[in-house]
Design an enzyme around this catalytic site. Structure first.
Site, PDB file in Angstrom:
ATOM      1  N   CYS A 146      39.784  51.014  55.318  1.00  0.00           N
ATOM      2  CA  CYS A 146      40.132  52.159  56.235  1.00  0.00           C
ATOM      3  C   CYS A 146      38.507  52.812  56.536  1.00  0.00           C
ATOM      4  O   CYS A 146      37.540  51.923  56.638  1.00  0.00           O
ATOM      5  CB  CYS A 146      40.413  53.117  54.838  1.00  0.00           C
ATOM      6  N   HIS A 156      39.929  58.491  55.735  1.00  0.00           N
ATOM      7  CA  HIS A 156      40.040  59.268  54.502  1.00  0.00           C
ATOM      8  C   HIS A 156      38.876  60.139  54.029  1.00  0.00           C
ATOM      9  O   HIS A 156      37.770  59.681  54.565  1.00  0.00           O
ATOM     10  CB  HIS A 156      41.022  58.890  53.482  1.00  0.00           C
TER      11      HIS A 156
END
Length: 169
Positions: A144, A124
């Protein structure tokens, strides 16, 4: 005459508002991305087409970057072979591509520890929250893989669902 000016102004306003979101979604016409390789220790993510590296990005990882993700909340980024399996155009981190973590082995390993494996691992951007956090530390996510907002716009356009992602220590 005033009515025509009001209609013209309204049309310009609608066009401006519509164009604001258009920049987030880019198109890509280069070679197909056939594999993504993340080398955690180097903080690099490589995009390959066949055996050719077509793009490299510097990345941020989970706030506990060393070691394979073992359970939900450990702050680690998983290691192993996964796949891009979903997209989030409304991510709080600008845009995001889902990684197929956990796999059955990850779930079994976490269960053996009496824990849940966790979920929602993504590549992301930063969004407002990440822009603030990344100023004080490189590895700021909860597991992430983070890039800048302009970079995730390119990645979102380049990568298709089903693309394998190999995450190495």
């Amino acid at each position: 005459m005033i009515r025509i000016l009001k209609l013209l102004a309204a049309g310009v306003l609608v066009a401006l508002v519509a164009s604001c979101g258009a920049g987030k979604f880019k198109t890509y016409s280069g070679p197909p991305v056939t594999q993504i390789i993340v080398n955690k220790s180097a903080r690099q993510m490589l995009f390959l087409s066949g055996n050719t590296i077509i793009k490299t990005y510097n990345v941020g990882l989970g706030n506990e970057p060393i070691g394979h993700k073992q359970f939900e909340g450990d702050g680690r980024t998983p290691e192993g072979l996964y796949y891009i399996d979903r997209r989030n155009p409304d991510s709080r981190y600008h845009l995001s591509l889902g990684i197929s973590y956990p796999n059955p082995q990850d779930e079994a390993n976490a269960a053996a520890l009496g824990m849940r494996a966790g979920s929602d691992i993504f590549i992301h951007g930063q969004g407002p929250e990440g822009q603030a956090l990344s100023k004080t530390r490189r590895d700021w996510t909860v597991g992430c893989i983070a890039v800048t907002d302009p970079e995730i716009e390119d990645i979102y356009a380049m990568v298709r669902d089903g693309t394998p992602i190999q995450i190495n220590p």
